[in-house]
Design a protein around this motif. Structure first.
Motif, PDB file in Angstrom:
ATOM      1  N   VAL A   1       0.856  -1.189   0.000  1.00 53.11           N
ATOM      2  CA  VAL A   1       0.000   0.000   0.000  1.00 53.11           C
ATOM      3  C   VAL A   1       0.896   1.244   0.000  1.00 53.11           C
ATOM      4  CG1 VAL A   1      -1.763   1.294   1.239  1.00 53.11           C
ATOM      5  CG2 VAL A   1      -1.830  -1.217   1.226  1.00 53.11           C
ATOM      6  N   PRO A   2       0.752   2.136  -0.960  1.00 51.38           N
ATOM      7  CA  PRO A   2       1.686   3.263  -1.038  1.00 51.38           C
ATOM      8  C   PRO A   2       1.435   4.391  -0.046  1.00 51.38           C
ATOM      9  CG  PRO A   2       0.171   3.307  -2.905  1.00 51.38           C
ATOM     10  CD  PRO A   2      -0.100   2.033  -2.167  1.00 51.38           C
ATOM     11  N   ARG A   3       0.155   4.652   0.294  1.00 50.13           N
ATOM     12  CA  ARG A   3      -0.147   5.835   1.116  1.00 50.13           C
ATOM     13  C   ARG A   3      -1.128   5.492   2.227  1.00 50.13           C
ATOM     14  NH1 ARG A   3       0.790   7.499  -3.860  1.00 50.13           N
ATOM     15  NH2 ARG A   3       2.362   9.155  -4.086  1.00 50.13           N
ATOM     16  N   VAL A   4      -0.873   6.077   3.395  1.00 48.87           N
ATOM     17  CA  VAL A   4      -1.731   5.861   4.560  1.00 48.87           C
ATOM     18  C   VAL A   4      -1.996   7.212   5.213  1.00 48.87           C
ATOM     19  CG1 VAL A   4      -1.973   4.736   6.810  1.00 48.87           C
ATOM     20  CG2 VAL A   4      -0.759   3.560   4.955  1.00 48.87           C
ATOM     21  N   VAL A   5      -3.256   7.482   5.500  1.00 50.38           N
ATOM     22  CA  VAL A   5      -3.654   8.659   6.277  1.00 50.38           C
ATOM     23  C   VAL A   5      -4.230   8.138   7.585  1.00 50.38           C
ATOM     24  CG1 VAL A   5      -5.181  10.663   6.399  1.00 50.38           C
ATOM     25  CG2 VAL A   5      -4.124  10.021   4.213  1.00 50.38           C
ATOM     26  N   VAL A   6      -3.647   8.547   8.706  1.00 44.51           N
ATOM     27  CA  VAL A   6      -4.037   8.016  10.010  1.00 44.51           C
ATOM     28  C   VAL A   6      -4.508   9.142  10.922  1.00 44.51           C
ATOM     29  CG1 VAL A   6      -1.613   8.096  10.756  1.00 44.51           C
ATOM     30  CG2 VAL A   6      -3.249   6.676  12.026  1.00 44.51           C
ATOM     31  N   VAL A   7      -5.578   8.888  11.664  1.00 46.37           N
ATOM     32  CA  VAL A   7      -6.091   9.863  12.631  1.00 46.37           C
ATOM     33  C   VAL A   7      -5.302   9.753  13.921  1.00 46.37           C
ATOM     34  CG1 VAL A   7      -8.085  10.591  13.986  1.00 46.37           C
ATOM     35  CG2 VAL A   7      -8.393   9.852  11.618  1.00 46.37           C
ATOM     36  N   SER A   8      -4.731  10.869  14.354  1.00 43.75           N
ATOM     37  CA  SER A   8      -3.853  10.888  15.515  1.00 43.75           C
ATOM     38  C   SER A   8      -4.202  12.066  16.412  1.00 43.75           C
ATOM     39  CB  SER A   8      -2.395  10.937  15.043  1.00 43.75           C
ATOM     40  OG  SER A   8      -1.501  10.787  16.113  1.00 43.75           O
ATOM     41  N   ALA A   9      -3.254  12.472  17.239  1.00 42.27           N
ATOM     42  CA  ALA A   9      -3.506  13.506  18.245  1.00 42.27           C
ATOM     43  C   ALA A   9      -2.382  14.525  18.278  1.00 42.27           C
ATOM     44  CB  ALA A   9      -3.650  12.862  19.622  1.00 42.27           C
ATOM     45  N   LEU A  10      -2.731  15.749  18.647  1.00 42.19           N
ATOM     46  CA  LEU A  10      -1.727  16.770  18.921  1.00 42.19           C
ATOM     47  C   LEU A  10      -0.884  16.392  20.135  1.00 42.19           C
ATOM     48  CD1 LEU A  10      -3.614  20.182  18.572  1.00 42.19           C
ATOM     49  CD2 LEU A  10      -1.811  19.323  17.069  1.00 42.19           C
TER      50      LEU A  10
ATOM     51  N   ASN B   1      -4.889  15.915  15.929  1.00 36.54           N
ATOM     52  CA  ASN B   1      -6.071  16.683  16.301  1.00 36.54           C
ATOM     53  C   ASN B   1      -6.103  17.025  17.786  1.00 36.54           C
ATOM     54  OD1 ASN B   1      -7.611  16.343  13.687  1.00 36.54           O
ATOM     55  ND2 ASN B   1      -7.233  14.210  14.229  1.00 36.54           N
ATOM     56  N   PRO B   2      -6.692  18.163  18.125  1.00 34.41           N
ATOM     57  CA  PRO B   2      -7.031  18.464  19.521  1.00 34.41           C
ATOM     58  C   PRO B   2      -8.376  17.807  19.850  1.00 34.41           C
ATOM     59  CG  PRO B   2      -7.669  20.310  18.164  1.00 34.41           C
ATOM     60  CD  PRO B   2      -7.081  19.271  17.232  1.00 34.41           C
ATOM     61  N   THR B   3      -9.028  18.240  20.900  1.00 35.72           N
ATOM     62  CA  THR B   3     -10.352  17.742  21.263  1.00 35.72           C
ATOM     63  C   THR B   3     -11.347  18.017  20.140  1.00 35.72           C
ATOM     64  OG1 THR B   3      -9.900  18.133  23.604  1.00 35.72           O
ATOM     65  CG2 THR B   3     -12.213  17.933  22.957  1.00 35.72           C
ATOM     66  N   PHE B   4     -12.209  17.036  19.862  1.00 34.98           N
ATOM     67  CA  PHE B   4     -13.231  17.204  18.833  1.00 34.98           C
ATOM     68  C   PHE B   4     -14.370  18.075  19.368  1.00 34.98           C
ATOM     69  CE2 PHE B   4     -12.377  12.682  17.013  1.00 34.98           C
ATOM     70  CZ  PHE B   4     -11.125  13.086  16.573  1.00 34.98           C
ATOM     71  N   MET B   5     -14.814  19.042  18.574  1.00 35.77           N
ATOM     72  CA  MET B   5     -16.040  19.768  18.910  1.00 35.77           C
ATOM     73  C   MET B   5     -17.200  18.795  19.111  1.00 35.77           C
ATOM     74  SD  MET B   5     -15.963  22.942  16.205  1.00 35.77           S
ATOM     75  CE  MET B   5     -14.480  23.926  15.975  1.00 35.77           C
ATOM     76  N   ASP B   6     -17.206  17.744  18.303  1.00 38.24           N
ATOM     77  CA  ASP B   6     -18.322  16.795  18.301  1.00 38.24           C
ATOM     78  C   ASP B   6     -18.519  16.093  19.639  1.00 38.24           C
ATOM     79  OD1 ASP B   6     -17.041  17.198  15.617  1.00 38.24           O
ATOM     80  OD2 ASP B   6     -18.898  16.227  14.970  1.00 38.24           O
ATOM     81  N   ASN B   7     -17.506  16.120  20.506  1.00 40.42           N
ATOM     82  CA  ASN B   7     -17.668  15.515  21.831  1.00 40.42           C
ATOM     83  C   ASN B   7     -18.774  16.202  22.632  1.00 40.42           C
ATOM     84  OD1 ASN B   7     -15.564  13.843  21.157  1.00 40.42           O
ATOM     85  ND2 ASN B   7     -14.073  14.796  22.529  1.00 40.42           N
ATOM     86  N   VAL B   8     -18.981  17.493  22.363  1.00 40.18           N
ATOM     87  CA  VAL B   8     -20.019  18.238  23.086  1.00 40.18           C
ATOM     88  C   VAL B   8     -21.400  17.683  22.771  1.00 40.18           C
ATOM     89  CG1 VAL B   8     -21.095  20.520  23.373  1.00 40.18           C
ATOM     90  CG2 VAL B   8     -18.602  20.311  23.264  1.00 40.18           C
ATOM     91  N   ALA B   9     -21.570  17.099  21.594  1.00 39.62           N
ATOM     92  CA  ALA B   9     -22.870  16.541  21.216  1.00 39.62           C
ATOM     93  C   ALA B   9     -23.303  15.410  22.147  1.00 39.62           C
ATOM     94  CB  ALA B   9     -22.833  16.058  19.770  1.00 39.62           C
ATOM     95  N   ARG B  10     -22.343  14.801  22.846  1.00 34.40           N
ATOM     96  CA  ARG B  10     -22.686  13.755  23.810  1.00 34.40           C
ATOM     97  C   ARG B  10     -23.422  14.327  25.027  1.00 34.40           C
ATOM     98  NH1 ARG B  10     -16.611  11.116  23.996  1.00 34.40           N
ATOM     99  NH2 ARG B  10     -16.528  10.397  21.803  1.00 34.40           N
ATOM    100  N   GLN B  11     -23.398  15.653  25.165  1.00 38.56           N
ATOM    101  CA  GLN B  11     -23.995  16.292  26.333  1.00 38.56           C
ATOM    102  C   GLN B  11     -25.333  16.958  26.023  1.00 38.56           C
ATOM    103  OE1 GLN B  11     -21.539  18.303  29.189  1.00 38.56           O
ATOM    104  NE2 GLN B  11     -19.653  17.699  28.155  1.00 38.56           N
ATOM    105  N   VAL B  12     -26.001  16.509  24.984  1.00 39.39           N
ATOM    106  CA  VAL B  12     -27.281  17.111  24.603  1.00 39.39           C
ATOM    107  C   VAL B  12     -28.288  17.047  25.748  1.00 39.39           C
ATOM    108  CG1 VAL B  12     -29.327  16.783  23.145  1.00 39.39           C
ATOM    109  CG2 VAL B  12     -27.046  16.885  22.112  1.00 39.39           C
ATOM    110  N   VAL B  13     -28.368  15.911  26.435  1.00 38.20           N
ATOM    111  CA  VAL B  13     -29.324  15.774  27.540  1.00 38.20           C
ATOM    112  C   VAL B  13     -29.010  16.771  28.640  1.00 38.20           C
ATOM    113  CG1 VAL B  13     -30.180  14.244  29.352  1.00 38.20           C
ATOM    114  CG2 VAL B  13     -29.836  13.365  27.030  1.00 38.20           C
TER     115      VAL B  13
END
Length: 296
Positions: free
Chosen positions: A100-109, A142-154
């Motif tokens: 496989v020539p290319r890999v894009v991986v999700v990581s962290a700051l 990446n830093p913290t995802f904005m999307d984590n806040v969606a877990r707090q809808v309730v």
């Protein structure tokens, strides 16, 4: 052929939409193909199974021009490094075997800060494993995802509370998963880049949790306050949700590292600034969810 792992998650869903718009041939690894929307399922090749499985990954990587690798932590894992590094060994072996020539991986700051950061630290070790294959690699840090806040809808809808364990006045970047997907899609569709590098994704602004609560107040039209909770109590909650000691402690260690500057060691520049603001994300994602709960 582009191979996408975790195709039904926040990033994977956005990523598939973008790749299919480019008319790229796409293959996905999915435990449950039924979770893919029918219009997507009809346009991709599906390899059913887990991307932790050697045979599944080997079949999926055959003929791949690029791979999008996202390894979510296994909640019951006995080791934080096992769930990121050990479970990615099948991928590393398949990258080599299938060339496989290319890999894009999700990581962290935070690489290079010399902070132990639980999940973030294990993700850097995973990056190193994938780099060791000799493939061209881009690690999306990446830093913290904005999307984590969606877990707090309730909590937001019923109590007007945004909760967390960080100091309320500590400013740091956040990023929308849609912007991570956009960067990944650009890289995956580009067959010319070479080498191994980190791509930092900082979002357009540094905000504190108090800032986020103030923005949510304006977006939702109801008061929202930030409530800081105790990390020991938070860990007990995580264990109560069925997480192992190692995975729960890894989240605590990452959170502690964020308090000590994990996400603020990289300077914001035009090339690492993603476009979606927290206000826009909250308007598009949180407000409809809160309104829907309020209308029940």
């Amino acid at each position: 052929m582009i191979v996408v792992t975790a195709p039904t998650g926040h990033i994977g869903t956005h990523l598939l939409d973008r790749l299919l718009a480019h008319r790229e041939p796409v293959r996905v690894i999915a435990r449950d193909p039924a979770r893919l929307p029918a219009p997507v399922r009809d346009r991709v090749e599906v390899v059913q199974g887990s991307h932790r499985d050697t045979d599944v990954v080997d079949r999926a990587f055959a003929g791949a021009d690029a791979v999008f690798w996202l390894m979510p932590a296994e909640p019951a894992a006995s080791s934080i490094y096992q769930t990121y590094v050990g479970d990615s060994i099948p991928a590393a072996e398949a990258i080599v075997a299938r060339q496989v020539p290319r890999v894009v991986v999700v990581s962290a700051l935070g690489r290079g800060t010399q902070l132990y950061a639980g999940h973030a630290s294990a993700s850097w070790a995973m990056d190193d494993l994938l780099r060791s294959t000799g493939a061209h690699v881009r690690a999306l840090a990446n830093p913290t995802f904005m999307d984590n806040v969606a877990r707090q809808v309730v909590s937001l809808a019923d109590h007007g509370a945004l909760t967390g364990t960080l100091p309320g006045d500590q400013k740091a970047p956040t990023v929308a998963t849609a912007d991570i997907a956009a960067t990944a899609a650009t890289l995956l569709a580009d067959h010319t880049w070479t080498g191994q590098d980190t791509v930092n994704l900082l979002g357009p602004e540094d905000l504190s949790l108090n800032d986020q609560a103030a923005i949510l107040t304006e977006v939702l039209g109801t008061p929202v306050r930030y409530e800081r909770t105790d990390r020991r109590a938070y860990k007990q909650d995580l264990l109560g949700y069925g997480m192992s000691e190692a995975i729960a402690q890894g989240l605590i260690d990452m959170d502690t590292a964020k308090e000590h500057g994990l996400d603020t060691a990289v300077s914001r520049m035009p090339e690492n600034t993603t476009p979606t603001t927290f206000r826009q994300w909250a308007t598009d994602v949180v407000k409809p969810a809160v309104d829907a709960r309020s209308d029940r």
